[in-house]
Design a protein around this motif. Structure first.
Motif, short mmCIF file in Angstrom:
data_model
loop_
_atom_site.label_atom_id
_atom_site.label_comp_id
_atom_site.label_asym_id
_atom_site.label_seq_id
_atom_site.Cartn_x
_atom_site.Cartn_y
_atom_site.Cartn_z
N UNK A 148 0.70 -1.29 -0.14
CA UNK A 148 -0.40 -0.11 0.17
C UNK A 148 0.64 1.19 0.44
N UNK A 149 1.66 1.37 0.91
CA UNK A 149 3.05 2.34 0.77
C UNK A 149 3.22 2.33 -0.54
N UNK A 150 3.88 1.61 -1.13
CA UNK A 150 4.37 1.53 -2.58
C UNK A 150 3.74 1.71 -3.27
N UNK A 151 2.33 1.97 -3.01
CA UNK A 151 0.70 2.58 -4.67
C UNK A 151 0.88 3.81 -4.14
N UNK A 152 0.72 4.20 -2.67
CA UNK A 152 0.81 5.45 -2.23
C UNK A 152 1.69 6.21 -3.08
N UNK A 153 2.70 5.90 -2.38
CA UNK A 153 3.42 7.02 -2.59
C UNK A 153 4.90 6.66 -4.10
N UNK A 154 4.19 6.22 -4.92
CA UNK A 154 4.52 5.87 -6.07
C UNK A 154 6.37 5.37 -6.10
N UNK A 163 -5.00 -18.19 7.03
CA UNK A 163 -5.73 -17.39 7.82
C UNK A 163 -6.22 -16.22 7.04
N UNK A 164 -5.18 -16.23 5.95
CA UNK A 164 -5.69 -14.44 5.55
C UNK A 164 -5.47 -15.13 3.83
N UNK A 165 -6.03 -13.93 3.15
CA UNK A 165 -5.75 -14.83 1.50
C UNK A 165 -3.65 -13.69 0.86
N UNK A 166 -3.28 -14.65 0.80
CA UNK A 166 -1.84 -14.30 0.47
C UNK A 166 -1.38 -13.96 -0.78
N UNK A 167 -2.71 -15.14 -2.03
CA UNK A 167 -2.60 -14.56 -2.96
C UNK A 167 -2.91 -13.18 -3.43
N UNK A 168 -3.34 -12.27 -2.75
CA UNK A 168 -4.50 -11.46 -3.63
C UNK A 168 -2.99 -10.46 -3.29
N UNK A 169 -1.85 -10.44 -2.77
CA UNK A 169 -0.65 -9.79 -2.47
C UNK A 169 0.46 -10.28 -3.66
N UNK A 170 0.35 -11.39 -4.37
CA UNK A 170 0.91 -11.93 -4.48
C UNK A 170 1.75 -11.44 -5.95
N UNK A 171 2.79 -11.23 -6.67
CA UNK A 171 3.69 -10.43 -7.39
C UNK A 171 3.20 -9.11 -7.12
N UNK A 172 2.88 -8.40 -6.87
CA UNK A 172 2.62 -6.99 -6.32
C UNK A 172 4.10 -5.98 -5.99
N UNK A 173 4.51 -5.26 -6.22
CA UNK A 173 5.02 -4.05 -6.08
C UNK A 173 5.15 -3.74 -4.95
N UNK A 174 6.70 -3.68 -4.01
CA UNK A 174 6.86 -3.47 -2.55
C UNK A 174 7.82 -2.35 -2.22
#
Length: 239
Positions: A54-60, A83-94
């Motif tokens: 989310x930080x990467x997305x917000x601040x570019x 417990x959490x949906x890890x696949x939803x964050x896979x492959x996204x920029x950090x």
């Protein structure tokens, strides 16, 4: 500055694990402790990864040359229901190359009145020395085992579960009472077996092997004392 901004490596760990378990009536060797620890460690890691995304997305800002399709769950040694949906964050920029590391949290545990990092309580009453003088810490109420009464294999299992959700190494302490062995010496065969077991549990390293060789003295001598420096002499302060 260049490499710090390029990698943005951070290490955020857990403190007060023993206290969290005791609050639920659990100890490190309780059958329900391992799934509880797995949930705590997964929650901790997942929200760190999500926050970095989310930080990467917000601040570019993003870090390059990391495998964004890799997640800690991909190399986990233990099989617990996620417990959490890890696949939803896979492959996204950090925004950070690595996020999770576990340290003893000696100073911050005093500040937050919590048990140290991932470790069991070593003494019911602990007296610590800091630059501001003596600080007394009283462990949480409860019928629990001290660190000296846990087997190192039990601790290795707990640490291994937490290592599953860590993208760096962790400070995993072990404990031994030499007087419980013949000749008051720990056999090298025992140490080797414990080392191999902790490796099989997925741990990357061992930190301190603490020994309790107290052999008498006054009550004040029995109060464990840990001396710490201010940690700021080199221009950077420790956690």
């Amino acid at each position: 500055k260049h490499w710090i901004q390029k990698r943005r490596s951070i290490g955020i760990g857990i403190t007060g694990l023993a206290g969290a378990l005791y609050a639920k009536g659990l100890d490190f060797d309780h059958p329900a402790a391992k799934p509880e620890v797995a949930h705590i460690a997964e929650r901790h890691a997942y929200h760190l990864y999500k926050a970095s995304i989310e930080y990467a997305e917000e601040y570019g800002v993003k870090v390059d040359d990391i495998k964004t399709d890799w997640l800690p769950i991909d190399t986990a040694k233990h099989n617990y229901t996620l417990t959490y949906d890890w696949e939803s964050i896979r492959g996204k920029d950090r925004a950070n190359s690595v996020l999770v590391a576990h340290m003893p949290t000696e100073s911050s545990a005093v500040f937050s009145n919590a048990t140290n990092g991932l470790y069991p309580v070593r003494s019911r009453i602990t007296e610590k020395l800091s630059r501001k003088g003596k600080v007394q810490y009283i462990a949480p109420e409860g019928n629990y085992k001290l660190a000296w009464d846990h087997s190192n294999n039990t601790l290795a299992e707990i640490y291994g579960i937490i290592q599953d959700y860590s993208d760096q190494g962790i400070s995993a302490d072990y404990y031994v009472v030499p007087t419980r062995f013949e000749g008051k010496k720990v056999p090298i065969s025992t140490l080797v077996k414990e080392f191999i077991f902790q490796w099989r549990m997925g741990n990357k390293s061992m930190y301190y092997l603490n020994t309790n060789d107290f052999n008498g003295g006054s009550f004040q001598d029995q109060v464990e004392t840990v001396e710490e420096d201010d940690g700021c002499s080199s221009g950077a302060c420790k956690l």
